[in-house]
Design a protein around this motif. Structure first.
Motif, PDB file in Angstrom:
ATOM      1  N   LEU A 178       0.828  -1.202   0.000  1.00 18.66           N
ATOM      2  CA  LEU A 178       0.000   0.000   0.000  1.00 18.66           C
ATOM      3  C   LEU A 178       0.866   1.257   0.000  1.00 18.66           C
ATOM      4  CD1 LEU A 178      -2.777   1.326   0.170  1.00 18.66           C
ATOM      5  CD2 LEU A 178      -2.670   1.096   2.655  1.00 18.66           C
ATOM      6  N   ARG A 179       1.951   1.246   0.795  1.00 16.51           N
ATOM      7  CA  ARG A 179       2.846   2.408   0.815  1.00 16.51           C
ATOM      8  C   ARG A 179       3.505   2.616  -0.552  1.00 16.51           C
ATOM      9  NH1 ARG A 179       3.951   0.355   6.097  1.00 16.51           N
ATOM     10  NH2 ARG A 179       5.729  -0.838   5.273  1.00 16.51           N
ATOM     11  N   GLN A 180       3.875   1.495  -1.213  1.00 15.44           N
ATOM     12  CA  GLN A 180       4.466   1.617  -2.552  1.00 15.44           C
ATOM     13  C   GLN A 180       3.469   2.218  -3.546  1.00 15.44           C
ATOM     14  OE1 GLN A 180       5.719  -2.368  -3.430  1.00 15.44           O
ATOM     15  NE2 GLN A 180       7.630  -2.220  -2.236  1.00 15.44           N
ATOM     16  N   LEU A 181       2.219   1.772  -3.475  1.00 15.72           N
ATOM     17  CA  LEU A 181       1.195   2.327  -4.362  1.00 15.72           C
ATOM     18  C   LEU A 181       0.968   3.816  -4.102  1.00 15.72           C
ATOM     19  CD1 LEU A 181      -1.439  -0.574  -4.367  1.00 15.72           C
ATOM     20  CD2 LEU A 181       0.123   0.079  -6.208  1.00 15.72           C
ATOM     21  N   GLU A 182       0.986   4.183  -2.822  1.00 13.92           N
ATOM     22  CA  GLU A 182       0.809   5.602  -2.495  1.00 13.92           C
ATOM     23  C   GLU A 182       1.938   6.443  -3.080  1.00 13.92           C
ATOM     24  OE1 GLU A 182       0.559   5.616   1.711  1.00 13.92           O
ATOM     25  OE2 GLU A 182      -1.595   5.148   1.769  1.00 13.92           O
ATOM     26  N   ARG A 183       3.194   5.933  -2.994  1.00 14.59           N
ATOM     27  CA  ARG A 183       4.313   6.674  -3.581  1.00 14.59           C
ATOM     28  C   ARG A 183       4.181   6.767  -5.108  1.00 14.59           C
ATOM     29  NH1 ARG A 183       7.318   3.824   0.460  1.00 14.59           N
ATOM     30  NH2 ARG A 183       7.865   2.204  -1.073  1.00 14.59           N
ATOM     31  N   THR A 184       3.732   5.671  -5.759  1.00 17.70           N
ATOM     32  CA  THR A 184       3.561   5.679  -7.213  1.00 17.70           C
ATOM     33  C   THR A 184       2.510   6.690  -7.639  1.00 17.70           C
ATOM     34  OG1 THR A 184       4.175   3.342  -7.324  1.00 17.70           O
ATOM     35  CG2 THR A 184       3.021   4.265  -9.229  1.00 17.70           C
ATOM     36  N   VAL A 185       1.373   6.674  -6.917  1.00 14.60           N
ATOM     37  CA  VAL A 185       0.305   7.630  -7.245  1.00 14.60           C
ATOM     38  C   VAL A 185       0.785   9.068  -7.053  1.00 14.60           C
ATOM     39  CG1 VAL A 185      -1.972   8.455  -6.549  1.00 14.60           C
ATOM     40  CG2 VAL A 185      -1.550   5.996  -6.761  1.00 14.60           C
ATOM     41  N   SER A 186       1.532   9.297  -5.981  1.00 14.28           N
ATOM     42  CA  SER A 186       2.052  10.639  -5.729  1.00 14.28           C
ATOM     43  C   SER A 186       2.977  11.087  -6.861  1.00 14.28           C
ATOM     44  CB  SER A 186       2.796  10.662  -4.394  1.00 14.28           C
ATOM     45  OG  SER A 186       3.365  11.936  -4.154  1.00 14.28           O
ATOM     46  N   GLY A 187       3.816  10.135  -7.367  1.00  9.54           N
ATOM     47  CA  GLY A 187       4.703  10.480  -8.484  1.00  9.54           C
ATOM     48  C   GLY A 187       3.930  10.807  -9.747  1.00  9.54           C
ATOM     49  N   HIS A 188       2.849  10.039 -10.022  1.00 11.31           N
ATOM     50  CA  HIS A 188       2.030  10.323 -11.202  1.00 11.31           C
ATOM     51  C   HIS A 188       1.341  11.677 -11.090  1.00 11.31           C
ATOM     52  CE1 HIS A 188       3.013   6.555 -12.781  1.00 11.31           C
ATOM     53  NE2 HIS A 188       2.045   5.789 -12.246  1.00 11.31           N
ATOM     54  N   VAL A 189       0.869  12.003  -9.921  1.00 10.39           N
ATOM     55  CA  VAL A 189       0.224  13.306  -9.722  1.00 10.39           C
ATOM     56  C   VAL A 189       1.203  14.443  -9.999  1.00 10.39           C
ATOM     57  CG1 VAL A 189      -0.824  14.820  -7.997  1.00 10.39           C
ATOM     58  CG2 VAL A 189      -1.495  12.406  -8.122  1.00 10.39           C
ATOM     59  N   GLU A 190       2.448  14.288  -9.542  1.00 12.97           N
ATOM     60  CA  GLU A 190       3.458  15.321  -9.771  1.00 12.97           C
ATOM     61  C   GLU A 190       3.782  15.439 -11.261  1.00 12.97           C
ATOM     62  OE1 GLU A 190       6.117  18.359  -8.931  1.00 12.97           O
ATOM     63  OE2 GLU A 190       4.542  17.418  -7.714  1.00 12.97           O
ATOM     64  N   ASP A 191       3.860  14.290 -11.964  1.00 13.29           N
ATOM     65  CA  ASP A 191       4.111  14.331 -13.408  1.00 13.29           C
ATOM     66  C   ASP A 191       2.990  15.056 -14.142  1.00 13.29           C
ATOM     67  OD1 ASP A 191       6.468  12.969 -13.086  1.00 13.29           O
ATOM     68  OD2 ASP A 191       5.620  11.000 -13.551  1.00 13.29           O
ATOM     69  N   LEU A 192       1.753  14.777 -13.763  1.00 16.09           N
ATOM     70  CA  LEU A 192       0.617  15.457 -14.393  1.00 16.09           C
ATOM     71  C   LEU A 192       0.662  16.957 -14.140  1.00 16.09           C
ATOM     72  CD1 LEU A 192      -2.285  12.939 -13.644  1.00 16.09           C
ATOM     73  CD2 LEU A 192      -1.188  13.381 -15.849  1.00 16.09           C
ATOM     74  N   ARG A 193       1.064  17.343 -12.938  1.00 17.82           N
ATOM     75  CA  ARG A 193       1.139  18.776 -12.638  1.00 17.82           C
ATOM     76  C   ARG A 193       2.176  19.458 -13.519  1.00 17.82           C
ATOM     77  NH1 ARG A 193       4.002  22.388 -10.198  1.00 17.82           N
ATOM     78  NH2 ARG A 193       5.642  20.868  -9.749  1.00 17.82           N
ATOM     79  N   ARG A 194       3.369  18.800 -13.690  1.00 20.82           N
ATOM     80  CA  ARG A 194       4.401  19.385 -14.541  1.00 20.82           C
ATOM     81  C   ARG A 194       3.941  19.469 -16.001  1.00 20.82           C
ATOM     82  NH1 ARG A 194       7.982  16.211 -11.207  1.00 20.82           N
ATOM     83  NH2 ARG A 194       7.931  14.540 -12.765  1.00 20.82           N
ATOM     84  N   LYS A 195       3.225  18.439 -16.479  1.00 19.49           N
ATOM     85  CA  LYS A 195       2.723  18.474 -17.856  1.00 19.49           C
ATOM     86  C   LYS A 195       1.706  19.598 -18.053  1.00 19.49           C
ATOM     87  CE  LYS A 195       3.550  13.589 -18.849  1.00 19.49           C
ATOM     88  NZ  LYS A 195       2.944  12.262 -19.156  1.00 19.49           N
ATOM     89  N   ASP A 196       0.855  19.804 -17.047  1.00 18.43           N
ATOM     90  CA  ASP A 196      -0.117  20.905 -17.148  1.00 18.43           C
ATOM     91  C   ASP A 196       0.600  22.251 -17.250  1.00 18.43           C
ATOM     92  OD1 ASP A 196      -2.229  19.188 -17.060  1.00 18.43           O
ATOM     93  OD2 ASP A 196      -2.543  19.356 -14.888  1.00 18.43           O
ATOM     94  N   VAL A 197       1.665  22.414 -16.483  1.00 16.46           N
ATOM     95  CA  VAL A 197       2.430  23.665 -16.558  1.00 16.46           C
ATOM     96  C   VAL A 197       3.063  23.822 -17.935  1.00 16.46           C
ATOM     97  CG1 VAL A 197       4.431  24.897 -15.624  1.00 16.46           C
ATOM     98  CG2 VAL A 197       2.874  23.715 -14.075  1.00 16.46           C
TER      99      VAL A 197
END
Length: 288
Positions: free
Chosen positions: A64-83
Motif C-alpha cells: 500500500l505504501r508503494q502504491l501511495e508513492r507511485t500515485v504521488s509520483g504520477h500526480v506530480e508528473d501530471l502537474r508538470r505536464k499541465d504547466v
C-alpha cells in the motif's frame, strides 16, 4: 494499523495462557492430561496462524505504501505536464499575434506573383494592363524557377535597394538568367538568390546597373529584362586569347510593385569571377 492487530493478538494469547495456567494448578486426571496436549497443539497452530496473518498484513501495508508513492509520483508528473502545456499555449498565442501584421502584406504579394510560362525569347512587353506579367525562363529545359515569398513588411518610404554579386565564374548560354549568389545589400528581402530575380517591392523609378567580365573570345551579351522584356543590354568582346573585357550597364526604368527584374544572357560565353580581380554585380535602387 499493524500495531492494533498485534495488541489484539497479544491480549488473546495472554488470556489463553492464564486459562491454561489455571487448569494446570487444579487436580489433573488422565482426561485433563489428554486435553492439555490437545490445547497445546491448538495453541501452537493458532500462533502459527496469527504469525502468518501478521506477515500478510505487513506485506499488504508495504504494498500500500508503494502504491501511495507511485500515485504521488504520477500526480506530480501530471502537474508538470499541465504547466508545460500552459507555456506552449502562451507561446502559440504570441506567435499568432506576431504573424498577424504580415498577413495582409503576404496576400497582396501573392496577388502580384505570376505563374505564366514563357520561352527564352519573349515578345516585347506590350504595356497593356490586361497582359499578364511574365517570369523569365532560367533553365535549359524551359522550366520557370519558383520565386520566394517575401514575408517582411515593406516600408514605402525606405531606400528600396539591393546589390548582389557572383562569387564563381559562370558558363552562359542563350536565355540563361544569371543568378548572383551573394547578397551584399537587400533592404526589403526582394532579391532571390535561388533564381536571380529581383521582385520590385514598391512602384517607382529605379536605377539598375550590372557589370560583367568576359574571359573567352566569345561576345558576352547581357540584357536587363523586366517581366521577360528587354530594357537595356551590354556587350563585352574579348578578342585575344588570355585577355579579359568588361562591360557595365546602367538604366533608369519605371517599374510597378511585383515586377520581376533580372539579368539574362543572349549568347554563349563565360563570365569571369575571381576574388580581388573582377566580380560581376547586379544592383538597383528606387529614386522616385
Amino acid at each position: 494499523m499493524g500495531w492494533y492487530h498485534i495488541n489484539i493478538v497479544l491480549l488473546f494469547l495472554t488470556c489463553y495462557n492464564v486459562e491454561v495456567q489455571g487448569t494446570s494448578n487444579g487436580q489433573r486426571t488422565d482426561t485433563d492430561v489428554s486435553g492439555g496436549v490437545d490445547d497445546i497443539r491448538e495453541g501452537t497452530e493458532l500462533r502459527l496462524l496469527v504469525s502468518s496473518l501478521l506477515e500478510r498484513q505487513e506485506r499488504q501495508e508495504t504494498r500500500l505504501r508503494q502504491l501511495e508513492r507511485t500515485v504521488s509520483g504520477h500526480v506530480e508528473d501530471l502537474r508538470r505536464k499541465d504547466v508545460r502545456i500552459g507555456l506552449l499555449e502562451r507561446e502559440l498565442h504570441d506567435l499568432k499575434e506576431a504573424s498577424n501584421p504580415t498577413i495582409g502584406h503576404v496576400t497582396k504579394h501573392l496577388s502580384n506573383v505570376s505563374t505564366t510560362n514563357v520561352n527564352p525569347y519573349p515578345q516585347e512587353y506590350s504595356g497593356n494592363p490586361d497582359t499578364p506579367k511574365q517570369v523569365p525562363a532560367g533553365h535549359p529545359d524551359g522550366s520557370v524557377p519558383t520565386k520566394s515569398i517575401r514575408l517582411a513588411p515593406v516600408d514605402p518610404s525606405g531606400p528600396n535597394a539591393f546589390s548582389a554579386s557572383l562569387t564563381t565564374s559562370l558558363n552562359l548560354h542563350p536565355g540563361l538568367i544569371m543568378v548572383f549568389d551573394h547578397v551584399l545589400l537587400d533592404t526589403d528581402s526582394s532579391y532571390n538568390t535561388g533564381d536571380g530575380v529581383y521582385q520590385v517591392p514598391v512602384s517607382g523609378v529605379y536605377v539598375f546597373t550590372w557589370i560583367s567580365t568576359g574571359e573567352t573570345e566569345d561576345f558576352i551579351f547581357l540584357e536587363l529584362i523586366v517581366n521577360g522584356s528587354p530594357r537595356a543590354a551590354t556587350t563585352s568582346d574579348t578578342y585575344m586569347g588570355g585577355s579579359w573585357d568588361s562591360a557595365t550597364g546602367l538604366v533608369l526604368v519605371h517599374v510597378s510593385a511585383g515586377d520581376h527584374v533580372s539579368i539574362r544572357s543572349a549568347a554563349s560565353g563565360r563570365v569571369r569571377s575571381v576574388p580581388h580581380q573582377t566580380t560581376p554585380m547586379f544592383s538597383g535602387w528606387r529614386i522616385a
